[in-house]
Design a protein around this motif. Sequence first.
Motif: not given
Length: 441
Positions: A162-181
């Motif tokens: 999901g998501h990607g590029g300009k859309d990071p998706g959810a941003i985690g409690h520790n700053g991680i991006f959903e798109k990367d996970v």
Amino acid sequence: MYKKIFSISWLLPVFLLIFSSLLNAAQVKDIRVAQQQGVTRLVFELDGATKHRMFSLSQPDRVVLDLTNAEISQGVVDNLSALSSDALLRVRYARHNSGMRFVLDVSQKVKAKTSELSAAGDYGPRIMVELEYGQPKSAKVVKSLASISNDKRDIVVVIDPGHGGKDPGAIGHNGIFEKDVVLSIAKELAKRLNNVQGFKAVLTRSTDVYLQLRDRSKVAREANADLMISVHADAFTKPSARGASVWALSLSGKTSEMGRWLAQQEQSADLVGGISLDDKDRLLAEVLLDMSMNSTIQMSLDIGKEVLGQMGNMAKLHQDFVQQAGFVVLKSPDIPSILVETGFLSNPTEAKNLSSATYRRKLAASIAKGVEDAFNANPPDGSYIAWRQKQKGGFTYTVSRGDTLSEIARKNGVSLGALRSANTLKNDVIWVGQKLSIPAS
């Protein structure tokens, strides 16, 4: 001494020129394959301009594309084996002079041509290769590699991070991006499925790029997918919310989607099991589409149940049943689709878990195991898994909506009498979810 100094001074510009060339090399960020009747298109996405040339070779038939001053990203290398179509067997690559050489192995003689597409929107420069192979326009598009695998084709699973590029998706409690996970999990899932004989995984994106929701479903259709898995990581206003979940399309989502597809009948050739809707009256088209989507939703629920069960062995579940909603990425009428929420990034514990490469690998392994179990229970016709089970005999088949005993016997290459006998059936009445023993053919 003078000669040595002169020699080094003379070579320095050469080194600088080579170094500058490497720095300015265009990178192949992604390769996409699309198939229509009689045409396979490959789009090479680049992050900079490059020159190219193409030529064909025979014995065996293949097409060669050379890119000057170019490199290939590791993400593309990792997923190159997933590229194929009716005419395209595989894509190989090698370094060539100061650039890259791609060899397109084809199953028949093709007419190849290229065109350059300029940068637009989120896309950089692109080179499109078209392979025309003389199939009439009215011909049905068959499953990838079906014509060359002798009824032992791979089960195609399209995985959509999901998501990607300009859309990071959810941003985690520790700053991680959903798109990367989810990209990390999707890549690991693809790797594991590709290591299982009889399965082929295709990623909708292998790099950090943005795709429209409908384009993600389009990738699954062009890949002739047997299953689409959309991978996400949830978030909520309260950090206490946690747990992984699996979703399938809801009946309300089905109803609204039927209206959209029926409104585009003229674009719906080969939509429902190879049956075009464009020459059917609306009532018949609606009945056919309703039957197809009911069957697709049931298959999605069955596969989702297996995946959820495996995920529950290593992760906390948000719900212990497959939930349903009207997500756009789940709305292909004839492709079973599930959406996997891998956990809540808004929860500190789960954000920490999903930041761990080890945890992501275990999660991907559990999803892969669920997919394998689901298709081992109900392998598609013409697949290697179905062929293997027929050779072994003695496997179990789970009855799906629309199945009849005679059709199950025919699909599995056994007589109706043998199937009745193996299951001590007095008549041909069966029900959805019933487990049938398939004897050796």
